[in-house]
Design an enzyme around this catalytic site. Sequence first.
Site, mmCIF file in Angstrom:
data_model
loop_
_atom_site.group_PDB
_atom_site.id
_atom_site.type_symbol
_atom_site.label_atom_id
_atom_site.label_comp_id
_atom_site.label_asym_id
_atom_site.label_seq_id
_atom_site.Cartn_x
_atom_site.Cartn_y
_atom_site.Cartn_z
ATOM 1 N N ARG A 224 0.847 -1.193 0.000
ATOM 2 C CA ARG A 224 0.000 0.000 0.000
ATOM 3 C C ARG A 224 0.886 1.248 0.000
ATOM 4 O O ARG A 224 1.960 1.253 0.627
ATOM 5 C CB ARG A 224 -0.888 0.044 1.249
ATOM 6 C CG ARG A 224 -2.062 -0.927 1.227
ATOM 7 C CD ARG A 224 -3.123 -0.546 0.203
ATOM 8 N NE ARG A 224 -4.254 -1.448 0.198
ATOM 9 C CZ ARG A 224 -4.383 -2.508 -0.621
ATOM 10 N NH1 ARG A 224 -3.457 -2.780 -1.521
ATOM 11 N NH2 ARG A 224 -5.460 -3.264 -0.576
ATOM 12 N N HIS A 272 -1.123 0.140 -9.715
ATOM 13 C CA HIS A 272 -1.797 -0.801 -8.796
ATOM 14 C C HIS A 272 -2.373 -2.000 -9.569
ATOM 15 O O HIS A 272 -3.584 -2.238 -9.573
ATOM 16 C CB HIS A 272 -2.901 -0.089 -7.999
ATOM 17 C CG HIS A 272 -3.305 -0.844 -6.759
ATOM 18 N ND1 HIS A 272 -3.692 -0.240 -5.601
ATOM 19 C CD2 HIS A 272 -3.386 -2.188 -6.505
ATOM 20 C CE1 HIS A 272 -4.006 -1.155 -4.689
ATOM 21 N NE2 HIS A 272 -3.820 -2.355 -5.230
HETATM 22 P P1 NDP Z 1 -1.572 -11.502 5.133
HETATM 23 O O1 NDP Z 1 -2.444 -10.929 6.172
HETATM 24 O O2 NDP Z 1 -1.778 -12.919 4.720
HETATM 25 O O3 NDP Z 1 -0.047 -11.363 5.555
HETATM 26 C C1 NDP Z 1 0.441 -10.245 6.216
HETATM 27 C C2 NDP Z 1 1.830 -10.551 6.729
HETATM 28 O O4 NDP Z 1 2.383 -9.359 7.288
HETATM 29 C C3 NDP Z 1 1.846 -11.610 7.842
HETATM 30 O O5 NDP Z 1 2.948 -12.454 7.679
HETATM 31 C C4 NDP Z 1 2.007 -10.775 9.108
HETATM 32 O O6 NDP Z 1 2.695 -11.435 10.155
HETATM 33 C C5 NDP Z 1 2.870 -9.645 8.593
HETATM 34 N N1 NDP Z 1 2.751 -8.454 9.434
HETATM 35 C C6 NDP Z 1 1.638 -7.743 9.734
HETATM 36 N N2 NDP Z 1 1.920 -6.718 10.541
HETATM 37 C C7 NDP Z 1 3.256 -6.792 10.791
HETATM 38 C C8 NDP Z 1 4.144 -6.024 11.575
HETATM 39 N N3 NDP Z 1 3.730 -4.962 12.280
HETATM 40 N N4 NDP Z 1 5.443 -6.405 11.603
HETATM 41 C C9 NDP Z 1 5.874 -7.474 10.915
HETATM 42 N N5 NDP Z 1 5.076 -8.248 10.140
HETATM 43 C C10 NDP Z 1 3.776 -7.905 10.091
HETATM 44 O O7 NDP Z 1 -1.709 -10.526 3.849
HETATM 45 P P2 NDP Z 1 -1.534 -10.911 2.320
HETATM 46 O O8 NDP Z 1 -0.219 -11.571 2.142
HETATM 47 O O9 NDP Z 1 -2.739 -11.596 1.815
HETATM 48 O O10 NDP Z 1 -1.523 -9.440 1.656
HETATM 49 C C11 NDP Z 1 -0.597 -8.454 2.040
HETATM 50 C C12 NDP Z 1 -0.993 -7.096 1.468
HETATM 51 O O11 NDP Z 1 -0.724 -7.032 0.076
HETATM 52 C C13 NDP Z 1 -2.491 -6.771 1.548
HETATM 53 O O12 NDP Z 1 -2.836 -6.296 2.824
HETATM 54 C C14 NDP Z 1 -2.643 -5.694 0.478
HETATM 55 O O13 NDP Z 1 -2.502 -4.414 1.035
HETATM 56 C C15 NDP Z 1 -1.475 -5.949 -0.484
HETATM 57 N N6 NDP Z 1 -1.941 -6.332 -1.824
HETATM 58 C C16 NDP Z 1 -1.577 -5.565 -2.894
HETATM 59 C C17 NDP Z 1 -1.979 -5.916 -4.161
HETATM 60 C C18 NDP Z 1 -1.547 -5.147 -5.347
HETATM 61 O O14 NDP Z 1 -2.065 -5.365 -6.464
HETATM 62 N N7 NDP Z 1 -0.594 -4.236 -5.243
HETATM 63 C C19 NDP Z 1 -2.810 -7.090 -4.419
HETATM 64 C C20 NDP Z 1 -3.114 -7.852 -3.228
HETATM 65 C C21 NDP Z 1 -2.695 -7.467 -1.973
HETATM 66 P P3 NDP Z 1 2.042 -12.709 10.891
HETATM 67 O O15 NDP Z 1 2.019 -13.799 9.823
HETATM 68 O O16 NDP Z 1 3.010 -13.010 11.962
HETATM 69 O O17 NDP Z 1 0.670 -12.291 11.305
HETATM 70 C C1 OXD Z 2 -5.826 -6.153 -2.835
HETATM 71 C C2 OXD Z 2 -5.414 -5.227 -3.880
HETATM 72 O O1 OXD Z 2 -5.683 -5.829 -1.650
HETATM 73 O O2 OXD Z 2 -5.799 -5.428 -5.058
HETATM 74 O O3 OXD Z 2 -6.310 -7.248 -3.177
HETATM 75 O O4 OXD Z 2 -4.673 -4.283 -3.615
#
Ligand code: NDP
Ligand code: OXD
Length: 309
Positions: A224, A272
Amino acid sequence: MAIVIIRQDNKIDSWKKALKANAPDIPIYSYLEEHPKEEITLACVWKQPVDSLTQYPNLKCIASLGAGVDFIFKDQSVPENIPITRVVDPVLASDMSEFVLALILNYFKNLNNYRTDQMKKVWYPQEYKRISDVTVGIMGMGALGEKLAEDLIKNRFEVIGWATSPKNIPGVEVYNGDKEKNTFLSRSNILVCLLPLTRQTTGILNNKLFKELPKQSYVINVARGGHLVDEDLLEYINNGHLAGAGLDVFHEEPLSVEHPFWTHPKIHITPHVASVSDIESVIPQLLENYGRLKEGLPLNNAVNREKGY
Ligand code: NDP
Ligand code: OXD
Protein backbone atom coordinates in the site's frame (compact mmCIF):
# COMPACT_ATOMS: atom_id res chain seq x y z
CA MET A 1 -30.77 -13.31 3.02
CA ALA A 2 -29.15 -11.50 0.09
CA ILE A 3 -25.85 -10.10 -1.18
CA VAL A 4 -25.00 -6.54 -2.15
CA ILE A 5 -21.93 -5.56 -4.16
CA ILE A 6 -20.45 -2.15 -3.38
CA ARG A 7 -17.55 -0.77 -5.40
CA GLN A 8 -17.01 2.49 -7.26
CA ASP A 9 -15.24 1.20 -10.36
CA ASN A 10 -16.84 -0.38 -13.43
CA LYS A 11 -16.65 -3.97 -12.19
CA ILE A 12 -19.96 -4.38 -10.35
CA ASP A 13 -21.73 -5.97 -13.32
CA SER A 14 -18.98 -8.55 -13.86
CA TRP A 15 -19.05 -9.59 -10.17
CA LYS A 16 -22.84 -9.69 -10.14
CA LYS A 17 -23.08 -11.74 -13.34
CA ALA A 18 -20.50 -14.25 -12.14
CA LEU A 19 -22.09 -14.56 -8.67
CA LYS A 20 -25.51 -15.12 -10.24
CA ALA A 21 -24.11 -17.73 -12.62
CA ASN A 22 -22.63 -19.64 -9.67
CA ALA A 23 -25.61 -19.17 -7.32
CA PRO A 24 -28.82 -18.57 -9.31
CA ASP A 25 -31.01 -18.86 -6.19
CA ILE A 26 -29.32 -16.15 -4.13
CA PRO A 27 -30.64 -12.60 -4.55
CA ILE A 28 -27.66 -10.44 -5.59
CA TYR A 29 -27.80 -6.66 -6.01
CA SER A 30 -25.61 -3.77 -7.01
CA TYR A 31 -25.73 -1.03 -4.37
CA LEU A 32 -26.64 1.34 -7.19
CA GLU A 33 -29.99 -0.35 -7.96
CA GLU A 34 -33.18 -0.46 -5.90
CA HIS A 35 -32.72 -3.25 -3.36
CA PRO A 36 -34.35 -4.42 -0.12
CA LYS A 37 -31.85 -3.16 2.49
CA GLU A 38 -33.21 -5.30 5.33
CA GLU A 39 -32.56 -8.52 3.36
CA ILE A 40 -28.84 -7.90 2.88
CA THR A 41 -26.66 -10.14 5.03
CA LEU A 42 -23.41 -10.11 3.04
CA ALA A 43 -21.81 -6.97 1.57
CA CYS A 44 -19.02 -7.59 -0.95
CA VAL A 45 -17.00 -4.40 -1.04
CA TRP A 46 -14.00 -2.71 -2.64
CA LYS A 47 -13.33 0.92 -1.68
CA GLN A 48 -16.96 1.52 -0.78
CA PRO A 49 -18.30 5.07 -0.49
CA VAL A 50 -18.33 6.36 3.10
CA ASP A 51 -21.66 5.60 4.83
CA SER A 52 -22.71 3.00 2.25
CA LEU A 53 -22.46 0.18 4.82
CA THR A 54 -24.67 1.85 7.40
CA GLN A 55 -27.91 1.17 5.53
CA TYR A 56 -28.18 -2.56 6.16
CA PRO A 57 -29.81 -3.37 9.53
CA ASN A 58 -29.27 -7.15 9.17
CA LEU A 59 -25.74 -7.13 7.75
CA LYS A 60 -23.75 -10.13 9.06
CA CYS A 61 -20.48 -9.89 7.15
CA ILE A 62 -18.41 -7.39 5.17
CA ALA A 63 -16.31 -9.23 2.57
CA SER A 64 -13.40 -7.35 1.02
CA LEU A 65 -13.11 -8.20 -2.67
CA GLY A 66 -9.34 -7.96 -2.34
CA ALA A 67 -6.65 -9.15 0.06
CA GLY A 68 -6.38 -5.80 1.82
CA VAL A 69 -8.94 -4.44 4.28
CA ASP A 70 -7.32 -1.10 5.16
CA PHE A 71 -9.99 0.76 3.14
CA ILE A 72 -12.69 -0.80 5.35
CA PHE A 73 -11.03 0.29 8.61
CA LYS A 74 -10.40 3.75 7.17
CA ASP A 75 -14.15 4.30 6.76
CA GLN A 76 -15.21 5.47 10.25
CA SER A 77 -18.86 4.80 9.43
CA VAL A 78 -18.37 1.01 9.09
CA PRO A 79 -20.29 -0.74 11.90
CA GLU A 80 -17.85 -1.99 14.56
CA ASN A 81 -19.40 -5.34 15.43
CA ILE A 82 -19.70 -6.92 11.98
CA PRO A 83 -17.15 -9.58 10.98
CA ILE A 84 -14.85 -8.72 8.07
CA THR A 85 -13.40 -11.26 5.64
CA ARG A 86 -10.84 -10.85 2.88
CA VAL A 87 -9.63 -12.67 -0.22
CA VAL A 88 -7.07 -15.42 0.25
CA ASP A 89 -6.68 -16.99 -3.15
CA PRO A 90 -3.97 -18.97 -4.94
CA VAL A 91 -4.45 -17.02 -8.18
CA LEU A 92 -4.03 -13.70 -6.36
CA ALA A 93 -0.87 -15.08 -4.76
CA SER A 94 0.66 -16.45 -7.97
CA ASP A 95 -0.19 -13.23 -9.87
CA MET A 96 1.63 -11.23 -7.18
CA SER A 97 4.60 -13.52 -7.27
CA GLU A 98 4.87 -13.33 -11.08
CA PHE A 99 4.67 -9.54 -10.91
CA VAL A 100 7.43 -9.18 -8.32
CA LEU A 101 9.65 -11.64 -10.21
CA ALA A 102 9.13 -9.61 -13.39
CA LEU A 103 10.07 -6.37 -11.59
CA ILE A 104 13.22 -7.87 -10.12
CA LEU A 105 14.43 -9.37 -13.41
CA ASN A 106 13.55 -6.19 -15.28
CA TYR A 107 15.70 -4.23 -12.83
CA PHE A 108 18.59 -6.75 -12.94
CA LYS A 109 18.82 -6.67 -16.72
CA ASN A 110 18.23 -2.89 -17.17
CA LEU A 111 15.29 -3.53 -19.49
CA ASN A 112 13.58 -0.19 -18.84
CA ASN A 113 16.78 1.68 -19.63
CA TYR A 114 17.18 -0.16 -22.94
CA ARG A 115 13.58 0.60 -23.86
CA THR A 116 14.20 4.30 -23.22
CA ASP A 117 17.49 4.10 -25.16
CA GLN A 118 15.68 2.38 -28.03
CA MET A 119 13.29 5.32 -28.37
CA LYS A 120 16.33 7.58 -28.72
CA LYS A 121 18.24 5.10 -30.95
CA VAL A 122 21.00 4.91 -28.33
CA TRP A 123 23.30 1.81 -28.15
CA TYR A 124 24.59 1.77 -24.54
CA PRO A 125 25.42 -1.62 -22.95
CA GLN A 126 25.36 -1.60 -19.12
CA GLU A 127 26.50 -3.96 -16.39
CA TYR A 128 23.80 -6.32 -15.20
CA LYS A 129 23.06 -8.23 -12.01
CA ARG A 130 22.55 -11.94 -11.46
CA ILE A 131 20.18 -13.87 -9.19
CA SER A 132 23.20 -15.18 -7.29
CA ASP A 133 24.26 -11.60 -6.41
CA VAL A 134 21.39 -10.82 -4.05
CA THR A 135 19.25 -11.79 -1.09
CA VAL A 136 15.59 -10.86 -1.35
CA GLY A 137 13.96 -9.75 1.93
CA ILE A 138 10.18 -10.02 2.07
CA MET A 139 8.39 -7.89 4.67
CA GLY A 140 5.14 -9.74 5.41
CA MET A 141 5.17 -13.52 5.18
CA GLY A 142 1.42 -14.03 4.84
CA ALA A 143 -0.56 -15.53 1.95
CA LEU A 144 1.26 -13.45 -0.66
CA GLY A 145 4.71 -13.25 0.94
CA GLU A 146 4.94 -16.99 1.44
CA LYS A 147 4.00 -17.78 -2.18
CA LEU A 148 6.51 -15.20 -3.42
CA ALA A 149 9.22 -16.77 -1.26
CA GLU A 150 8.47 -20.24 -2.65
CA ASP A 151 8.60 -19.03 -6.25
CA LEU A 152 11.78 -17.01 -5.74
CA ILE A 153 13.46 -20.06 -4.23
CA LYS A 154 12.41 -22.14 -7.24
CA ASN A 155 14.18 -19.49 -9.32
CA ARG A 156 17.41 -19.89 -7.28
CA PHE A 157 17.08 -16.69 -5.20
CA GLU A 158 18.25 -16.53 -1.62
CA VAL A 159 15.19 -15.39 0.35
CA ILE A 160 14.61 -14.13 3.89
CA GLY A 161 11.39 -12.90 5.48
CA TRP A 162 10.00 -10.76 8.27
CA ALA A 163 6.70 -11.21 10.15
CA THR A 164 5.28 -10.83 13.63
CA SER A 165 5.26 -14.56 14.38
CA PRO A 166 7.62 -17.48 13.67
CA LYS A 167 7.15 -19.34 10.38
CA ASN A 168 8.27 -22.66 9.09
CA ILE A 169 8.83 -22.09 5.38
CA PRO A 170 11.42 -24.43 3.88
CA GLY A 171 14.54 -22.58 2.76
CA VAL A 172 13.49 -19.21 4.22
CA GLU A 173 14.87 -17.68 7.39
CA VAL A 174 12.03 -15.61 8.82
CA TYR A 175 12.88 -12.85 11.30
CA ASN A 176 10.32 -11.67 13.83
CA GLY A 177 9.23 -8.37 15.24
CA ASP A 178 11.13 -5.17 15.94
CA LYS A 179 14.10 -6.77 17.65
CA GLU A 180 15.07 -8.78 14.54
CA LYS A 181 14.10 -6.15 12.01
CA ASN A 182 17.52 -4.55 11.56
CA THR A 183 19.25 -7.91 11.07
CA PHE A 184 16.67 -8.75 8.43
CA LEU A 185 17.14 -5.38 6.72
CA SER A 186 20.94 -5.57 6.78
CA ARG A 187 20.72 -8.70 4.57
CA SER A 188 18.06 -7.46 2.11
CA ASN A 189 19.54 -6.33 -1.23
CA ILE A 190 16.05 -6.35 -2.67
CA LEU A 191 13.35 -5.39 -0.18
CA VAL A 192 9.76 -6.34 -1.05
CA CYS A 193 6.94 -4.88 1.05
CA LEU A 194 3.94 -7.21 1.32
CA LEU A 195 2.66 -6.01 4.68
CA PRO A 196 -0.95 -5.09 5.40
CA LEU A 197 -1.47 -1.39 6.05
CA THR A 198 -2.13 -1.03 9.78
CA ARG A 199 -1.32 1.47 12.54
CA GLN A 200 2.00 -0.38 13.09
CA THR A 201 3.05 -0.50 9.45
CA THR A 202 1.99 2.95 8.23
CA GLY A 203 5.10 4.85 7.09
CA ILE A 204 7.36 1.87 7.80
CA LEU A 205 9.33 2.40 4.57
CA ASN A 206 11.11 5.50 5.83
CA ASN A 207 14.66 6.90 6.05
CA LYS A 208 15.36 5.04 9.31
CA LEU A 209 14.61 1.75 7.56
CA PHE A 210 16.41 2.64 4.31
CA LYS A 211 19.55 3.44 6.34
CA GLU A 212 19.65 -0.18 7.57
CA LEU A 213 19.58 -1.66 4.05
CA PRO A 214 22.85 -2.57 2.31
CA LYS A 215 24.12 0.11 -0.05
CA GLN A 216 22.56 -0.07 -3.53
CA SER A 217 19.49 -1.99 -2.39
CA TYR A 218 16.34 -1.92 -4.49
CA VAL A 219 12.95 -1.34 -2.84
CA ILE A 220 9.71 -2.84 -4.15
CA ASN A 221 6.39 -1.70 -2.67
CA VAL A 222 3.44 -3.76 -3.88
CA ALA A 223 1.45 -3.47 -0.63
CA ARG A 224 0.00 0.00 0.00
CA GLY A 225 1.12 3.58 -0.67
CA GLY A 226 0.67 4.35 3.03
CA HIS A 227 3.66 2.15 3.89
CA LEU A 228 6.05 4.52 2.13
CA VAL A 229 7.30 7.95 3.11
CA ASP A 230 7.71 9.29 -0.42
CA GLU A 231 10.20 12.08 0.43
CA ASP A 232 12.44 9.63 2.32
CA LEU A 233 12.58 7.29 -0.66
CA LEU A 234 13.51 10.16 -2.97
CA GLU A 235 16.19 11.30 -0.51
CA TYR A 236 17.74 7.83 -0.26
CA ILE A 237 17.70 7.23 -4.01
CA ASN A 238 19.06 10.70 -4.76
CA ASN A 239 21.86 10.40 -2.18
CA GLY A 240 22.93 7.11 -3.84
CA HIS A 241 22.20 4.79 -0.91
CA LEU A 242 19.36 3.05 -2.77
CA ALA A 243 19.69 1.88 -6.38
CA GLY A 244 16.03 2.53 -7.13
CA ALA A 245 12.49 1.37 -6.53
CA GLY A 246 9.56 -0.40 -8.12
CA LEU A 247 6.26 1.01 -6.85
CA ASP A 248 2.78 -0.32 -7.65
CA VAL A 249 0.82 1.48 -4.92
CA PHE A 250 0.58 5.13 -3.87
CA HIS A 251 -0.86 7.40 -1.19
CA GLU A 252 -3.16 8.85 -3.78
CA GLU A 253 -4.38 6.70 -6.69
CA PRO A 254 -4.25 7.63 -9.50
CA LEU A 255 -0.88 9.23 -8.69
CA SER A 256 -1.03 13.01 -9.11
CA VAL A 257 0.55 14.19 -12.38
CA GLU A 258 2.69 16.57 -10.30
CA HIS A 259 4.32 13.76 -8.34
CA PRO A 260 8.12 13.46 -8.78
CA PHE A 261 7.89 9.63 -9.02
CA TRP A 262 6.52 9.89 -12.58
CA THR A 263 9.72 11.21 -14.09
CA HIS A 264 12.37 9.82 -11.75
CA PRO A 265 14.81 7.72 -13.82
CA LYS A 266 15.35 5.21 -10.98
CA ILE A 267 11.71 4.72 -10.02
CA HIS A 268 9.56 2.28 -11.95
CA ILE A 269 5.87 2.89 -11.34
CA THR A 270 2.85 0.77 -12.26
CA PRO A 271 -0.86 1.60 -11.66
CA HIS A 272 -1.80 -0.80 -8.80
CA VAL A 273 -1.87 -3.86 -11.03
CA ALA A 274 0.51 -6.25 -9.27
CA SER A 275 -2.31 -8.66 -8.53
CA VAL A 276 -6.00 -8.12 -9.15
CA SER A 277 -8.70 -10.41 -7.71
CA ASP A 278 -9.76 -12.94 -10.32
CA ILE A 279 -13.56 -13.01 -10.19
CA GLU A 280 -14.05 -16.69 -11.07
CA SER A 281 -11.38 -17.79 -8.64
CA VAL A 282 -12.72 -15.69 -5.74
CA ILE A 283 -16.44 -16.40 -6.05
CA PRO A 284 -16.41 -19.87 -4.41
CA GLN A 285 -15.00 -18.43 -1.18
CA LEU A 286 -17.66 -15.68 -1.10
CA LEU A 287 -20.43 -18.23 -1.58
CA GLU A 288 -18.87 -20.59 0.95
CA ASN A 289 -18.98 -17.81 3.55
CA TYR A 290 -22.55 -16.90 2.55
CA GLY A 291 -23.49 -20.52 3.31
CA ARG A 292 -21.55 -20.39 6.59
CA LEU A 293 -23.47 -17.27 7.64
CA LYS A 294 -26.69 -19.13 6.97
CA GLU A 295 -25.56 -22.11 9.03
CA GLY A 296 -24.06 -19.96 11.80
CA LEU A 297 -20.59 -21.44 11.18
CA PRO A 298 -17.29 -19.56 11.66
CA LEU A 299 -16.28 -17.58 8.57
CA ASN A 300 -13.23 -18.42 6.46
CA ASN A 301 -10.51 -15.79 5.91
CA ALA A 302 -11.79 -13.67 8.78
CA VAL A 303 -9.86 -10.50 9.62
CA ASN A 304 -8.64 -9.86 13.15
CA ARG A 305 -10.07 -6.45 13.98
CA GLU A 306 -7.59 -5.93 16.83
CA LYS A 307 -4.60 -6.49 14.52
CA GLY A 308 -6.22 -4.71 11.56
CA TYR A 309 -5.47 -7.49 9.06
P1 NDP B 1 -1.57 -11.50 5.13
O1 NDP B 1 -2.44 -10.93 6.17
O2 NDP B 1 -1.78 -12.92 4.72
O3 NDP B 1 -0.05 -11.36 5.56
C1 NDP B 1 0.44 -10.24 6.22
C2 NDP B 1 1.83 -10.55 6.73
O4 NDP B 1 2.38 -9.36 7.29
C3 NDP B 1 1.85 -11.61 7.84
O5 NDP B 1 2.95 -12.45 7.68
C4 NDP B 1 2.01 -10.78 9.11
O6 NDP B 1 2.69 -11.44 10.15
C5 NDP B 1 2.87 -9.65 8.59
N1 NDP B 1 2.75 -8.45 9.43
C6 NDP B 1 1.64 -7.74 9.73
N2 NDP B 1 1.92 -6.72 10.54
C7 NDP B 1 3.26 -6.79 10.79
C8 NDP B 1 4.14 -6.02 11.58
N3 NDP B 1 3.73 -4.96 12.28
N4 NDP B 1 5.44 -6.40 11.60
C9 NDP B 1 5.87 -7.47 10.92
N5 NDP B 1 5.08 -8.25 10.14
C10 NDP B 1 3.78 -7.90 10.09
O7 NDP B 1 -1.71 -10.53 3.85
P2 NDP B 1 -1.53 -10.91 2.32
O8 NDP B 1 -0.22 -11.57 2.14
O9 NDP B 1 -2.74 -11.60 1.82
O10 NDP B 1 -1.52 -9.44 1.66
C11 NDP B 1 -0.60 -8.45 2.04
C12 NDP B 1 -0.99 -7.10 1.47
O11 NDP B 1 -0.72 -7.03 0.08
C13 NDP B 1 -2.49 -6.77 1.55
O12 NDP B 1 -2.84 -6.30 2.82
C14 NDP B 1 -2.64 -5.69 0.48
O13 NDP B 1 -2.50 -4.41 1.03
C15 NDP B 1 -1.48 -5.95 -0.48
N6 NDP B 1 -1.94 -6.33 -1.82
C16 NDP B 1 -1.58 -5.56 -2.89
C17 NDP B 1 -1.98 -5.92 -4.16
C18 NDP B 1 -1.55 -5.15 -5.35
O14 NDP B 1 -2.06 -5.37 -6.46
N7 NDP B 1 -0.59 -4.24 -5.24
C19 NDP B 1 -2.81 -7.09 -4.42
C20 NDP B 1 -3.11 -7.85 -3.23
C21 NDP B 1 -2.70 -7.47 -1.97
P3 NDP B 1 2.04 -12.71 10.89
O15 NDP B 1 2.02 -13.80 9.82
O16 NDP B 1 3.01 -13.01 11.96
O17 NDP B 1 0.67 -12.29 11.30
C1 OXD C 1 -5.83 -6.15 -2.84
C2 OXD C 1 -5.41 -5.23 -3.88
O1 OXD C 1 -5.68 -5.83 -1.65
O2 OXD C 1 -5.80 -5.43 -5.06
O3 OXD C 1 -6.31 -7.25 -3.18
O4 OXD C 1 -4.67 -4.28 -3.62
